[in-house]
Design a protein around this motif. Structure first.
Motif, mmCIF file in Angstrom:
data_model
loop_
_atom_site.group_PDB
_atom_site.id
_atom_site.type_symbol
_atom_site.label_atom_id
_atom_site.label_comp_id
_atom_site.label_asym_id
_atom_site.label_seq_id
_atom_site.Cartn_x
_atom_site.Cartn_y
_atom_site.Cartn_z
ATOM 1 N N VAL A 148 40.309 -15.924 59.177
ATOM 2 C CA VAL A 148 40.940 -14.738 59.937
ATOM 3 C C VAL A 148 42.396 -15.279 60.371
ATOM 4 C CG1 VAL A 148 40.611 -13.611 62.080
ATOM 5 C CG2 VAL A 148 38.763 -14.226 60.730
ATOM 6 N N ALA A 149 42.570 -16.423 60.774
ATOM 7 C CA ALA A 149 43.855 -16.879 61.271
ATOM 8 C C ALA A 149 44.953 -16.835 60.197
ATOM 9 C CB ALA A 149 43.672 -18.341 61.655
ATOM 10 N N VAL A 150 44.439 -17.072 58.941
ATOM 11 C CA VAL A 150 45.366 -17.063 57.912
ATOM 12 C C VAL A 150 45.844 -15.877 57.422
ATOM 13 C CG1 VAL A 150 45.682 -17.764 55.421
ATOM 14 C CG2 VAL A 150 44.763 -19.310 56.866
ATOM 15 N N THR A 151 44.976 -14.849 57.579
ATOM 16 C CA THR A 151 45.110 -13.469 57.046
ATOM 17 C C THR A 151 45.815 -12.669 58.061
ATOM 18 O OG1 THR A 151 42.800 -12.871 57.911
ATOM 19 C CG2 THR A 151 43.147 -13.157 55.543
ATOM 20 N N ARG A 152 45.589 -13.004 59.353
ATOM 21 C CA ARG A 152 46.695 -12.383 60.510
ATOM 22 C C ARG A 152 47.829 -13.017 60.329
ATOM 23 N NH1 ARG A 152 44.115 -8.217 60.792
ATOM 24 N NH2 ARG A 152 43.298 -8.977 58.716
ATOM 25 N N SER A 163 54.182 -5.548 51.243
ATOM 26 C CA SER A 163 54.900 -4.083 51.266
ATOM 27 C C SER A 163 55.896 -3.701 52.498
ATOM 28 C CB SER A 163 53.887 -2.925 50.966
ATOM 29 O OG SER A 163 54.166 -1.696 51.188
ATOM 30 N N SER A 164 57.069 -3.425 52.249
ATOM 31 C CA SER A 164 57.921 -2.968 53.277
ATOM 32 C C SER A 164 57.495 -2.044 54.182
ATOM 33 C CB SER A 164 59.318 -2.833 53.090
ATOM 34 O OG SER A 164 59.278 -1.764 51.914
ATOM 35 N N ASP A 165 56.645 -1.047 53.931
ATOM 36 C CA ASP A 165 56.239 0.162 54.492
ATOM 37 C C ASP A 165 54.795 0.011 55.261
ATOM 38 O OD1 ASP A 165 54.768 0.323 52.404
ATOM 39 O OD2 ASP A 165 55.173 2.366 52.039
ATOM 40 N N ARG A 166 53.956 -1.256 55.111
ATOM 41 C CA ARG A 166 52.947 -1.341 55.756
ATOM 42 C C ARG A 166 53.046 -1.757 57.220
ATOM 43 N NH1 ARG A 166 47.649 -3.005 53.965
ATOM 44 N NH2 ARG A 166 46.504 -4.087 55.561
ATOM 45 N N ARG A 167 52.181 -0.979 58.140
ATOM 46 C CA ARG A 167 52.256 -1.353 59.342
ATOM 47 C C ARG A 167 51.387 -2.351 59.992
ATOM 48 N NH1 ARG A 167 47.634 0.380 62.468
ATOM 49 N NH2 ARG A 167 46.412 1.830 61.538
ATOM 50 N N VAL A 168 51.796 -3.107 60.780
ATOM 51 C CA VAL A 168 50.999 -4.186 61.465
ATOM 52 C C VAL A 168 49.588 -3.407 61.988
ATOM 53 C CG1 VAL A 168 50.891 -5.920 63.292
ATOM 54 C CG2 VAL A 168 52.568 -5.529 61.976
ATOM 55 N N SER A 169 48.439 -4.035 61.882
ATOM 56 C CA SER A 169 47.042 -3.580 62.427
ATOM 57 C C SER A 169 47.088 -3.705 63.900
ATOM 58 C CB SER A 169 45.920 -4.474 61.458
ATOM 59 O OG SER A 169 45.932 -5.485 62.021
ATOM 60 N N LEU A 170 46.339 -2.864 64.430
ATOM 61 C CA LEU A 170 46.315 -3.035 65.866
ATOM 62 C C LEU A 170 45.279 -4.220 66.129
ATOM 63 C CD1 LEU A 170 45.177 0.364 67.190
ATOM 64 C CD2 LEU A 170 47.629 -0.422 67.073
ATOM 65 N N THR A 171 44.506 -4.927 65.490
ATOM 66 C CA THR A 171 43.743 -6.268 65.532
ATOM 67 C C THR A 171 44.723 -7.107 65.859
ATOM 68 O OG1 THR A 171 41.928 -5.192 64.385
ATOM 69 C CG2 THR A 171 42.239 -7.781 64.509
ATOM 70 N N THR A 172 45.864 -7.225 64.641
ATOM 71 C CA THR A 172 46.944 -8.264 64.953
ATOM 72 C C THR A 172 47.779 -8.168 66.205
ATOM 73 O OG1 THR A 172 46.843 -8.681 62.634
ATOM 74 C CG2 THR A 172 48.858 -9.292 63.769
ATOM 75 N N ARG A 173 48.164 -6.723 66.408
ATOM 76 C CA ARG A 173 48.916 -6.509 67.551
ATOM 77 C C ARG A 173 48.373 -6.922 68.865
ATOM 78 N NH1 ARG A 173 54.361 -5.145 67.505
ATOM 79 N NH2 ARG A 173 54.957 -3.406 66.115
ATOM 80 N N ALA A 174 47.071 -6.925 68.789
ATOM 81 C CA ALA A 174 46.352 -7.192 70.072
ATOM 82 C C ALA A 174 46.286 -8.653 70.135
ATOM 83 C CB ALA A 174 45.041 -6.442 70.295
ATOM 84 N N LEU A 175 46.103 -9.284 69.115
ATOM 85 C CA LEU A 175 46.196 -10.810 69.022
ATOM 86 C C LEU A 175 47.423 -11.354 69.521
ATOM 87 C CD1 LEU A 175 44.484 -13.161 68.133
ATOM 88 C CD2 LEU A 175 45.797 -13.005 65.904
ATOM 89 N N VAL A 176 48.387 -10.748 69.188
ATOM 90 C CA VAL A 176 49.876 -11.051 69.726
ATOM 91 C C VAL A 176 49.834 -10.954 71.278
ATOM 92 C CG1 VAL A 176 52.060 -10.949 69.530
ATOM 93 C CG2 VAL A 176 50.927 -10.845 67.245
ATOM 94 N N ALA A 222 36.475 -9.957 70.270
ATOM 95 C CA ALA A 222 35.518 -9.618 69.730
ATOM 96 C C ALA A 222 35.918 -9.017 68.229
ATOM 97 C CB ALA A 222 35.026 -8.361 70.399
ATOM 98 N N GLY A 223 37.081 -8.701 67.943
ATOM 99 C CA GLY A 223 37.493 -8.459 66.738
ATOM 100 C C GLY A 223 37.459 -9.591 65.766
ATOM 101 N N ILE A 224 37.945 -10.747 66.448
ATOM 102 C CA ILE A 224 38.229 -11.811 65.731
ATOM 103 C C ILE A 224 36.806 -12.343 65.298
ATOM 104 C CG2 ILE A 224 38.652 -14.518 65.789
ATOM 105 C CD1 ILE A 224 41.146 -13.586 67.755
ATOM 106 N N GLU A 225 35.691 -12.266 66.272
ATOM 107 C CA GLU A 225 34.530 -12.782 65.788
ATOM 108 C C GLU A 225 33.741 -11.870 64.895
ATOM 109 O OE1 GLU A 225 32.671 -12.494 69.715
ATOM 110 O OE2 GLU A 225 33.523 -14.510 70.357
ATOM 111 N N GLN A 226 34.125 -10.543 65.020
ATOM 112 C CA GLN A 226 33.522 -9.578 63.664
ATOM 113 C C GLN A 226 34.066 -10.007 62.498
ATOM 114 O OE1 GLN A 226 33.469 -5.787 65.719
ATOM 115 N NE2 GLN A 226 33.106 -4.639 63.579
ATOM 116 N N LEU A 227 35.296 -10.151 62.323
ATOM 117 C CA LEU A 227 36.008 -10.527 61.028
ATOM 118 C C LEU A 227 35.481 -11.873 60.610
ATOM 119 C CD1 LEU A 227 39.678 -9.365 61.630
ATOM 120 C CD2 LEU A 227 38.036 -8.367 59.893
#
Length: 208
Positions: free
Chosen positions: A162-166, A98-111, A126-131
């Motif tokens: 987790v890696a694939v979905t991020r 979806s073009s209007d979906r924002r990037v999650s903060l979990t992925t922002r933090a990963l980057v 911690a977020g990676i481990e939790q997911l």
């Protein structure tokens, strides 16, 4: 002396989270946060300690929300564990394109994480481990059901998902279409048992 303005912390954190999701931690400015939250700079400092601390608060909320969403997606008892993961991955391919979906903060933090021993990197791991733990529980059920080999490395596979979905999230943000994200999802699923789960008519290009 004017009375301090009252505010709801959860609302401020949520509004700040939208700013961080749109711009990232480094690019988001205090002026952006002031406009989004309605609080002055000094109030933000007094309440949260600064921009990075506010990001970590928002990241914690995002992490819990992301974990809850995956848990719900993989919590249907009327389907096998692998069927649940398959449905989850295919739904993500639709949602993340979806073009209007924002990037999650979990992925922002990963980057933006440096990998150093600092609060941001610690929170990101911690977020990676939790997911990963949520995926691991589902994959363990699949192994118990005989849908995965007894020697399958459930923990490694969980981190893999987790890696694939991020990665799918970042691709979707970059404009990669549903067809490609669906192909990525199906290829990830095939990695579970080394065989094709669905016949493909061809690999779509990144422009589809």
């Amino acid at each position: 002396m004017p009375r301090p303005r009252k505010f709801v912390e959860s609302d401020v954190v949520s509004s700040a989270g939208e700013v961080f999701a749109a711009h990232g931690l480094a690019a988001a400015t205090l002026d952006d946060l002031v406009r989004a939250t309605g609080l002055g700079k000094q109030s933000l400092y007094n309440a949260f300690g600064g921009k990075r601390e506010l990001f970590l608060r928002a990241l914690s909320e995002d992490r819990e929300e992301a974990t809850r969403a995956v848990s719900e997606a993989l919590g249907h008892e009327d389907a096998s564990a692998l069927e649940q993961i398959r449905g989850h991955m295919l739904r993500l391919a639709i949602e993340l394109s979806s073009s209007d979906r924002r990037v999650s903060l979990t992925t922002r933090a990963l980057v933006e994480s440096t990998g150093e021993d600092d609060p941001l990197s610690t929170a990101t791991k911690a977020g990676i481990e939790q997911l990963a733990e949520v995926y691991a529980q589902c994959l363990e059920h699949a192994r118990e059901d005989g849908d995965l080999p007894d020697d399958a490395n459930v923990q490694s596979l969980a981190v893999y998902f987790v890696a694939v979905t991020r990665g799918m999230e970042l691709l979707g943000r970059a404009g990669v279409g549903r067809a490609v994200l669906t192909a990525v999802a199906l290829d990830a699923l095939r990695a579970l048992h080394g065989q094709r789960m669905e016949a493909a008519d061809g690999s779509p290009s990144l422009r589809e």
